[in-house]
Design a protein around this motif. Structure first.
Motif, PDB file in Angstrom:
ATOM      1  N   TRP A   1       7.130   2.254  98.022  1.00 61.48           N
ATOM      2  CA  TRP A   1       6.083   2.709  97.129  1.00 61.48           C
ATOM      3  C   TRP A   1       6.027   4.220  97.175  1.00 61.48           C
ATOM      4  O   TRP A   1       5.931   4.818  98.236  1.00 61.48           O
ATOM      5  CB  TRP A   1       4.747   2.101  97.552  1.00 61.48           C
TER       6      TRP A   1
ATOM      7  N   PRO B   1      12.462  -5.702  98.143  1.00 60.14           N
ATOM      8  CA  PRO B   1      12.781  -6.073  99.529  1.00 60.14           C
ATOM      9  C   PRO B   1      14.080  -5.444 100.017  1.00 60.14           C
ATOM     10  O   PRO B   1      14.914  -5.027  99.207  1.00 60.14           O
ATOM     11  CB  PRO B   1      12.951  -7.584  99.422  1.00 60.14           C
TER      12      PRO B   1
ATOM     13  N   GLY C   1      10.614 -10.302  98.266  1.00 61.32           N
ATOM     14  CA  GLY C   1       9.711  -9.240  97.863  1.00 61.32           C
ATOM     15  C   GLY C   1       9.460  -9.296  96.378  1.00 61.32           C
ATOM     16  O   GLY C   1       9.727 -10.313  95.729  1.00 61.32           O
ATOM     17  N   GLY C   2       8.939  -8.214  95.847  1.00 68.72           N
ATOM     18  CA  GLY C   2       8.614  -8.186  94.428  1.00 68.72           C
ATOM     19  C   GLY C   2       9.187  -6.956  93.766  1.00 68.72           C
ATOM     20  O   GLY C   2      10.171  -6.383  94.219  1.00 68.72           O
TER      21      GLY C   2
ATOM     22  N   SER D   1       3.008  -7.958  93.203  1.00 65.86           N
ATOM     23  CA  SER D   1       2.167  -7.574  94.329  1.00 65.86           C
ATOM     24  C   SER D   1       2.964  -7.034  95.514  1.00 65.86           C
ATOM     25  O   SER D   1       2.392  -6.481  96.443  1.00 65.86           O
ATOM     26  CB  SER D   1       1.322  -8.770  94.791  1.00 65.86           C
ATOM     27  N   GLN D   2       4.310  -7.191  95.477  1.00 70.01           N
ATOM     28  CA  GLN D   2       5.084  -6.716  96.623  1.00 70.01           C
ATOM     29  C   GLN D   2       6.160  -5.728  96.214  1.00 70.01           C
ATOM     30  O   GLN D   2       6.563  -5.674  95.066  1.00 70.01           O
ATOM     31  CB  GLN D   2       5.749  -7.914  97.339  1.00 70.01           C
ATOM     32  N   MET D   3       6.626  -4.963  97.221  1.00 69.88           N
ATOM     33  CA  MET D   3       7.659  -3.955  96.960  1.00 69.88           C
ATOM     34  C   MET D   3       9.031  -4.601  96.914  1.00 69.88           C
ATOM     35  O   MET D   3       9.219  -5.732  97.341  1.00 69.88           O
ATOM     36  CB  MET D   3       7.663  -2.900  98.080  1.00 69.88           C
TER      37      MET D   3
ATOM     38  N   ARG E   1       4.352 -12.751  93.437  1.00 67.51           N
ATOM     39  CA  ARG E   1       4.928 -11.780  94.359  1.00 67.51           C
ATOM     40  C   ARG E   1       5.533 -10.583  93.640  1.00 67.51           C
ATOM     41  O   ARG E   1       5.496  -9.464  94.117  1.00 67.51           O
ATOM     42  CB  ARG E   1       6.009 -12.477  95.182  1.00 67.51           C
TER      43      ARG E   1
END
Lengths: 319, 284
Positions: free
Chosen positions: B221, B54, B60-61, B50-52, B47
């Motif tokens: 992002w 949170p 999130g990541g 691959s994730q923004m 994660r």
């Protein structure tokens, strides 16, 4: 025999001039940066300095609500945390340098040296997060209660160790700073010790001196200037260090007699408050703090460099 | 005889103290790495990449922060290192012992250890105030200014190590200094200059203070250089000081990523230097 084409030669000369100008411009940019930093900080700090005058550095008050600012508490915090750091890091750094140059088995010399240098490469924010989550609880649970119980009861000096053990505060910030500047002090001292001519040390041993006596009576006097230079370089780092301190200092704009109480430093005040500062006077006061920090560290680092340079010249003259 | 015993005891005592000091130093490094590994590895997952970042309390990541850090470090190096290399070239080849060079060398060494938060304030004053908002561009500039002294110093040192004979041979062939520098000196000092670049990357990729009021942070992002951009150090700063467990875990994971990257860079710089020295030693 080659025939020189005049057009080619002229072109070469133009390239030469361009290249030379480019390198000179880049070199001058270094001066320009320093000049730019001084001018822009002074310009940004001017409103606060004009409004408060000399009282900016002599008052403890820091109140965004009434728009009154004084830098005494951050100045005090900066100086005291750096002092604690130096008290802890200088003897330890001296010991490490001594171990590396005089005692260490040759096989371990490089790995330990590299490990110490790697400690210097760890970014300051890592020291901050480690200080907050690991060091502060340890100090709070074990070290500070002991200090309060044993030293806090003594007259005079006891005042430094009174109050509840917060964990975070001036003392913790000093300890984290000590760990941060330790590699710089150790590495500089090691390099300085390495410049002592072996002949001098051998003469000491020849007279029957012990290792410690050779170090204290031959190595240290010979490398005095370098030791001071290394210590000042470490001090320059400690004074300006931001993130590590910001995590563990507690950010309280007051001067407490106890080292266990939270405080603030110049750099951590700026880091904590700058983006949240509303109003021109508030921002300007923070920039004025930055200007103060710049002047203090510039003086210390410049003095350190001057000392180390003198040593280099001595060293090359001796060879 | 008693005097001798005292001297020996004193000797043993101080030497043991120096051993203790060394152990303390190594223990600090060990403790920091251990904490980072134990907290950071626990928080590692796909994660992260691959994730923004949170919102509070969510999961999130760190994707946007990793991207932001990479971009700003890259641009910082792209702007800063050519200036550092050129200035180092001036000091080593053209200026050498002129008074100007002595002053520049001195100022550069001061900048090398000047507090980075000051550079942050400087860039805030000259860029952020005029643009009217925080931006990744300002962050790149702050990092570039921090990269200059490191590359300048190593470039000058490495150019000075190139044997004079090589320079003279080139000059004897009729080459101007610029030709000599680009065709002879730079290739000869290449690995040394690369080491300087690695050290500069290591230095700026962990910097937090100068980014606080230049690039700021961004929860989303963003690839725009003229808008605030997320970056690992500032995310670590904000998340570590938050009361949320998820955020703190992310901070530890970010801290581990940054530290491993930087240690890797510093170690490779050292390995290159050691190889360089070995080469020189066997060449003679």
């Amino acid at each position: 025999m080659a025939i020189i084409d005049p057009r080619h030669a002229a072109k070469q000369l133009i390239y030469e001039r361009i290249f030379r100008a480019a390198t000179l411009a880049a070199a001058l940019l270094v001066l320009l940066i320093l000049g730019g930093v001084t001018v822009s900080l002074a310009g940004g700090a001017w409103p606060a300095l004009r409004h408060f005058g000399f009282s900016f550095v002599s008052r403890e008050i820091w109140n965004p609500v009434t728009d009154e600012y004084g830098a005494l508490a951050p100045i005090y915090g900066t100086l005291v945390t750096s002092l604690i750091a130096m008290l802890l890091a200088v003897p330890t750094g001296f010991g490490i340098a001594l171990f590396l140059t005089e005692l260490c088995p040759p096989l371990l010399k490089r790995p330990i040296g590299v490990a110490v240098e790697l400690l210097a490469a760890v970014p300051s924010i890592i020291f901050g997060i480690w200080g907050l989550f690991v060091l502060a609880p340890v100090l709070q649970r074990y070290v500070q209660p002991w200090l309060i119980a044993h030293i806090g009861a003594l007259p005079l000096i006891g005042n430094l160790f009174k109050g509840p053990p917060f964990g975070i505060g001036i003392l913790t910030a000093g300890v984290v700073l000590a760990i941060m500047v330790l590699p710089f002090i150790a590495a500089t001292m090691r390099d300085v010790f390495d410049t002592v001519p072996p002949m001098l040390k051998e003469s000491g041993y020849g007279l029957g001196a012990t290792t410690w006596e050779v170090i204290w009576n031959v190595v240290v006097p010979h490398s005095r200037v370098g030791i001071v230079g290394g210590v000042m370089l470490g001090l320059g780092r400690a004074l300006g260090e931001t993130m590590a301190v910001t995590f563990v200092i507690g950010n309280a704009h007051r001067i407490s007699s106890s080292l266990l109480a939270p405080g603030t430093t110049i750099s951590s005040s700026i880091a904590n408050e700058f983006t949240e500062a509303v109003g021109d006077l508030y921002t300007s006061s923070l920039i004025a703090l930055g200007l103060l920090l710049f002047l203090i560290t510039f003086t210390v680092i410049a003095a350190a460099q001057a000392l180390l340079r003198r040593l280099e010249r001595q060293g090359s003259a001796a060879i | 005889m008693k005097r001798r015993a005292v001297r020996k005891a004193k000797n043993a005592a101080f030497l043991s103290l120096s051993l203790v000091a060394t152990m303390t130093g190594l223990a600090c490094l060990g403790a920091i790495l251990w904490t980072l590994l134990s907290h950071g590895l626990a928080a590692m997952s796909w994660r992260l990449f691959s994730q923004m970042t949170p919102p509070p309390g969510g999961q999130g990541g760190l994707l946007n922060a990793i991207y932001g850090s990479a971009v700003m470090t890259l641009f910082g190096i792209l702007i800063g290192s050519p200036i550092g290399v050129l200035a180092g070239t001036y000091l080593a080849e053209y200026g050498r012992s002129s008074r100007l060079s002595t002053v520049i060398r001195f100022i550069n060494d001061v900048l090398l250890s000047a507090p980075s938060i000051i550079i942050g304030l400087f860039v805030y004053e000259i860029v952020v105030v005029h643009m009217g908002h925080f931006s990744a561009l300002a962050g790149c500039l702050a990092l570039a200014i921090l990269a200059i002294p490191v590359t300048l110093r190593t470039t000058e040192d490495m150019l000075n190590l190139v044997p004079v004979g090589m320079k003279d041979s080139s000059a004897a062939l009729g080459a101007y200094p610029w030709r000599t520098t680009i065709s002879v000196l730079y290739p000869a000092a290449r690995s040394g200059i690369v080491t300087g670049l690695l050290l500069a990357i290591a230095r700026i990729s962990g910097e937090t203070a100068p980014l606080l009021f230049t690039a700021l942070n961004n929860q989303f992002w963003s690839t725009k250089l003229n808008a605030p951009m997320a970056n690992l150090p500032v995310v670590i700063f904000q998340f570590a000081l938050s009361p949320y467990k998820d955020w703190q875990d992310l901070a530890w994971a970010g801290a581990l990523i940054i530290t491993l990257t930087i240690l890797l860079l510093s170690i490779s710089a050292r390995v290159i230097l050691a190889m360089l020295q070995a080469e020189r030693g066997s060449g003679r």
